[in-house]
Design a protein around this motif. Structure first.
Motif, PDB file in Angstrom:
ATOM      1  N   GLU A 182      12.286  14.142   6.394  1.00 16.77           N
ATOM      2  CA  GLU A 182      11.893  13.007   5.552  1.00 16.77           C
ATOM      3  C   GLU A 182      11.363  11.851   6.389  1.00 16.77           C
ATOM      4  OE1 GLU A 182      14.873  13.159   1.766  1.00 16.77           O
ATOM      5  OE2 GLU A 182      15.799  12.829   3.729  1.00 16.77           O
ATOM      6  N   LEU A 183      11.983  11.608   7.542  1.00 17.42           N
ATOM      7  CA  LEU A 183      11.522  10.532   8.419  1.00 17.42           C
ATOM      8  C   LEU A 183      10.113  10.799   8.937  1.00 17.42           C
ATOM      9  CD1 LEU A 183      14.833   9.955  10.374  1.00 17.42           C
ATOM     10  CD2 LEU A 183      13.721   8.296   8.862  1.00 17.42           C
ATOM     11  N   VAL A 184       9.884  12.013   9.391  1.00 15.92           N
ATOM     12  CA  VAL A 184       8.567  12.376   9.924  1.00 15.92           C
ATOM     13  C   VAL A 184       7.504  12.270   8.826  1.00 15.92           C
ATOM     14  CG1 VAL A 184       7.208  14.294  10.870  1.00 15.92           C
ATOM     15  CG2 VAL A 184       9.481  13.791  11.798  1.00 15.92           C
ATOM     16  N   GLU A 185       7.807  12.773   7.638  1.00 14.38           N
ATOM     17  CA  GLU A 185       6.851  12.690   6.525  1.00 14.38           C
ATOM     18  C   GLU A 185       6.575  11.247   6.142  1.00 14.38           C
ATOM     19  OE1 GLU A 185       8.421  15.032   3.320  1.00 14.38           O
ATOM     20  OE2 GLU A 185       8.169  16.908   4.406  1.00 14.38           O
ATOM     21  N   GLY A 186       7.628  10.433   6.075  1.00  9.29           N
ATOM     22  CA  GLY A 186       7.457   9.029   5.712  1.00  9.29           C
ATOM     23  C   GLY A 186       6.640   8.258   6.717  1.00  9.29           C
ATOM     24  N   VAL A 187       6.949   8.453   7.991  1.00 12.38           N
ATOM     25  CA  VAL A 187       6.209   7.743   9.035  1.00 12.38           C
ATOM     26  C   VAL A 187       4.750   8.176   9.042  1.00 12.38           C
ATOM     27  CG1 VAL A 187       5.961   7.455  11.533  1.00 12.38           C
ATOM     28  CG2 VAL A 187       8.205   7.214  10.480  1.00 12.38           C
ATOM     29  N   ALA A 188       4.465   9.425   8.783  1.00 14.56           N
ATOM     30  CA  ALA A 188       3.072   9.910   8.759  1.00 14.56           C
ATOM     31  C   ALA A 188       2.262   9.225   7.666  1.00 14.56           C
ATOM     32  CB  ALA A 188       3.046  11.420   8.574  1.00 14.56           C
ATOM     33  N   ARG A 189       2.898   8.825   6.583  1.00 14.32           N
ATOM     34  CA  ARG A 189       2.182   8.175   5.481  1.00 14.32           C
ATOM     35  C   ARG A 189       1.764   6.751   5.841  1.00 14.32           C
ATOM     36  NH1 ARG A 189       6.488  10.403   1.123  1.00 14.32           N
ATOM     37  NH2 ARG A 189       5.697  12.535   1.087  1.00 14.32           N
ATOM     38  N   ILE A 190       2.568   6.079   6.638  1.00 18.86           N
ATOM     39  CA  ILE A 190       2.299   4.673   6.950  1.00 18.86           C
ATOM     40  C   ILE A 190       0.973   4.496   7.693  1.00 18.86           C
ATOM     41  CG2 ILE A 190       3.147   2.624   8.169  1.00 18.86           C
ATOM     42  CD1 ILE A 190       6.013   3.675   7.582  1.00 18.86           C
ATOM     43  N   PRO A 191       0.720   5.208   8.800  1.00 11.48           N
ATOM     44  CA  PRO A 191      -0.565   5.011   9.477  1.00 11.48           C
ATOM     45  C   PRO A 191      -1.763   5.457   8.639  1.00 11.48           C
ATOM     46  CG  PRO A 191       0.721   6.694  10.597  1.00 11.48           C
ATOM     47  CD  PRO A 191       1.596   6.084   9.550  1.00 11.48           C
ATOM     48  N   ARG A 192      -1.578   6.475   7.795  1.00 18.98           N
ATOM     49  CA  ARG A 192      -2.679   6.887   6.909  1.00 18.98           C
ATOM     50  C   ARG A 192      -3.094   5.724   6.020  1.00 18.98           C
ATOM     51  NH1 ARG A 192      -0.310  12.063   6.181  1.00 18.98           N
ATOM     52  NH2 ARG A 192       0.741  11.352   4.311  1.00 18.98           N
ATOM     53  N   ARG A 193      -2.109   5.067   5.439  1.00 22.38           N
ATOM     54  CA  ARG A 193      -2.397   3.932   4.558  1.00 22.38           C
ATOM     55  C   ARG A 193      -2.985   2.766   5.351  1.00 22.38           C
ATOM     56  NH1 ARG A 193       1.302   5.385   0.586  1.00 22.38           N
ATOM     57  NH2 ARG A 193       0.515   7.349  -0.183  1.00 22.38           N
ATOM     58  N   GLU A 198       0.821  -1.216   0.000  1.00 25.32           N
ATOM     59  CA  GLU A 198       0.000   0.000   0.000  1.00 25.32           C
ATOM     60  C   GLU A 198       0.854   1.265   0.000  1.00 25.32           C
ATOM     61  OE1 GLU A 198      -3.427   0.321  -0.154  1.00 25.32           O
ATOM     62  OE2 GLU A 198      -3.390  -1.835  -0.552  1.00 25.32           O
ATOM     63  N   CYS A 199       2.049   1.189   0.576  1.00 20.37           N
ATOM     64  CA  CYS A 199       2.937   2.355   0.703  1.00 20.37           C
ATOM     65  C   CYS A 199       4.018   2.411  -0.376  1.00 20.37           C
ATOM     66  CB  CYS A 199       3.629   2.333   2.067  1.00 20.37           C
ATOM     67  SG  CYS A 199       2.546   2.535   3.474  1.00 20.37           S
ATOM     68  N   ALA A 200       4.058   1.432  -1.272  1.00 22.00           N
ATOM     69  CA  ALA A 200       5.195   1.240  -2.180  1.00 22.00           C
ATOM     70  C   ALA A 200       5.546   2.464  -3.027  1.00 22.00           C
ATOM     71  CB  ALA A 200       4.933   0.040  -3.085  1.00 22.00           C
ATOM     72  N   GLU A 201       4.580   3.309  -3.336  1.00 23.94           N
ATOM     73  CA  GLU A 201       4.862   4.457  -4.198  1.00 23.94           C
ATOM     74  C   GLU A 201       5.750   5.505  -3.540  1.00 23.94           C
ATOM     75  OE1 GLU A 201       1.461   6.245  -5.996  1.00 23.94           O
ATOM     76  OE2 GLU A 201       0.573   4.304  -6.478  1.00 23.94           O
ATOM     77  N   ASP A 202       5.662   5.646  -2.217  1.00 26.84           N
ATOM     78  CA  ASP A 202       6.387   6.758  -1.611  1.00 26.84           C
ATOM     79  C   ASP A 202       7.023   6.487  -0.248  1.00 26.84           C
ATOM     80  OD1 ASP A 202       3.986   6.583  -0.284  1.00 26.84           O
ATOM     81  OD2 ASP A 202       3.343   8.612  -0.706  1.00 26.84           O
ATOM     82  N   VAL A 203       6.964   5.260   0.243  1.00 32.76           N
ATOM     83  CA  VAL A 203       7.602   4.922   1.515  1.00 32.76           C
ATOM     84  C   VAL A 203       8.207   3.524   1.386  1.00 32.76           C
ATOM     85  CG1 VAL A 203       7.284   4.544   3.991  1.00 32.76           C
ATOM     86  CG2 VAL A 203       5.915   6.263   2.834  1.00 32.76           C
ATOM     87  N   ALA A 204       9.408   3.360   1.900  1.00 31.70           N
ATOM     88  CA  ALA A 204      10.045   2.042   1.873  1.00 31.70           C
ATOM     89  C   ALA A 204      10.427   1.625   3.280  1.00 31.70           C
ATOM     90  CB  ALA A 204      11.294   2.078   0.990  1.00 31.70           C
ATOM     91  N   PHE A 205      10.171   0.362   3.586  1.00 22.17           N
ATOM     92  CA  PHE A 205      10.588  -0.217   4.853  1.00 22.17           C
ATOM     93  C   PHE A 205      10.700  -1.716   4.671  1.00 22.17           C
ATOM     94  CE2 PHE A 205       5.977   0.443   5.033  1.00 22.17           C
ATOM     95  CZ  PHE A 205       5.524  -0.857   5.187  1.00 22.17           C
ATOM     96  N   LEU A 206      11.346  -2.369   5.608  1.00 23.88           N
ATOM     97  CA  LEU A 206      11.462  -3.824   5.577  1.00 23.88           C
ATOM     98  C   LEU A 206      10.356  -4.441   6.411  1.00 23.88           C
ATOM     99  CD1 LEU A 206      15.303  -4.323   5.957  1.00 23.88           C
ATOM    100  CD2 LEU A 206      13.913  -4.821   3.952  1.00 23.88           C
ATOM    101  N   VAL A 207       9.728  -5.478   5.865  1.00 24.46           N
ATOM    102  CA  VAL A 207       8.753  -6.218   6.654  1.00 24.46           C
ATOM    103  C   VAL A 207       9.520  -7.113   7.619  1.00 24.46           C
ATOM    104  CG1 VAL A 207       6.997  -6.123   4.862  1.00 24.46           C
ATOM    105  CG2 VAL A 207       8.534  -8.063   4.943  1.00 24.46           C
ATOM    106  N   GLY A 208       8.917  -7.388   8.762  1.00 21.61           N
ATOM    107  CA  GLY A 208       9.599  -8.144   9.799  1.00 21.61           C
ATOM    108  C   GLY A 208      10.096  -9.497   9.351  1.00 21.61           C
TER     109      GLY A 208
END
Length: 140
Positions: free
Chosen positions: A99-110, A56-66
């Motif tokens: 950038e961190l704050v903006e990225g993290v804010a997108r994750i809970p929205r999604r 769901e976040c692939a367009e603008d946020v990257a993270f590793l799944v556990g």
């Protein structure tokens, strides 16, 4: 590691943790690191897995799944390896604080958006099953 690099990492980690605090209804850090480059995070929204959230976040946020970080099947803190599908690993070393704050804010929205979709689908399915049962249809 130089003192300047440590200070930058500390500031970035603090920014990431602050953003996670703002999203505490959706994301919970498993610990508040005093070193390193990553924060392990639990997804609190029912029905949302790390892999689905990554998609769901692939367009603008990257993270590793556990699950991607579990090579030996060892527990992460008090989390059993089988439970890592609802966990993320966020890196704070590579991006600046903004950038961190903006990225993290997108994750809970999604996560919230996806959770609403799941709820609507479940509600619709229940309605359809209930209507089918009233008509005497076998819904199995």
């Amino acid at each position: 590691m130089s003192i300047g690099m440590r200070q930058r990492c500390r500031s970035r980690c603090d920014a990431l943790l602050g953003a996670l605090d703002d999203a505490a209804d959706v994301l919970r850090p498993l610990c508040r690191p005093t070193g390193g480059f990553f924060v392990w995070v639990e997804i609190l929204v029912e029905g949302v897995t790390a892999a689905r959230l990554r998609d769901e976040c692939a367009e603008d946020v990257a993270f590793l799944v556990g699950d991607a970080c579990d090579c030996d099947g060892l527990p992460i803190g008090d989390v059993a390896p089988a439970c890592l599908d609802r966990h993320l690993r966020l890196c704070f070393a590579m991006l600046d604080e903004k950038e961190l704050v903006e990225g993290v804010a997108r994750i809970p929205r999604r996560a919230r958006e996806f959770s609403r979709v799941i709820s609507m689908c479940v509600s619709r399915l229940r309605t359809l099953m209930s209507a089918g049962g009233r008509r005497g249809n076998d819904t199995r």
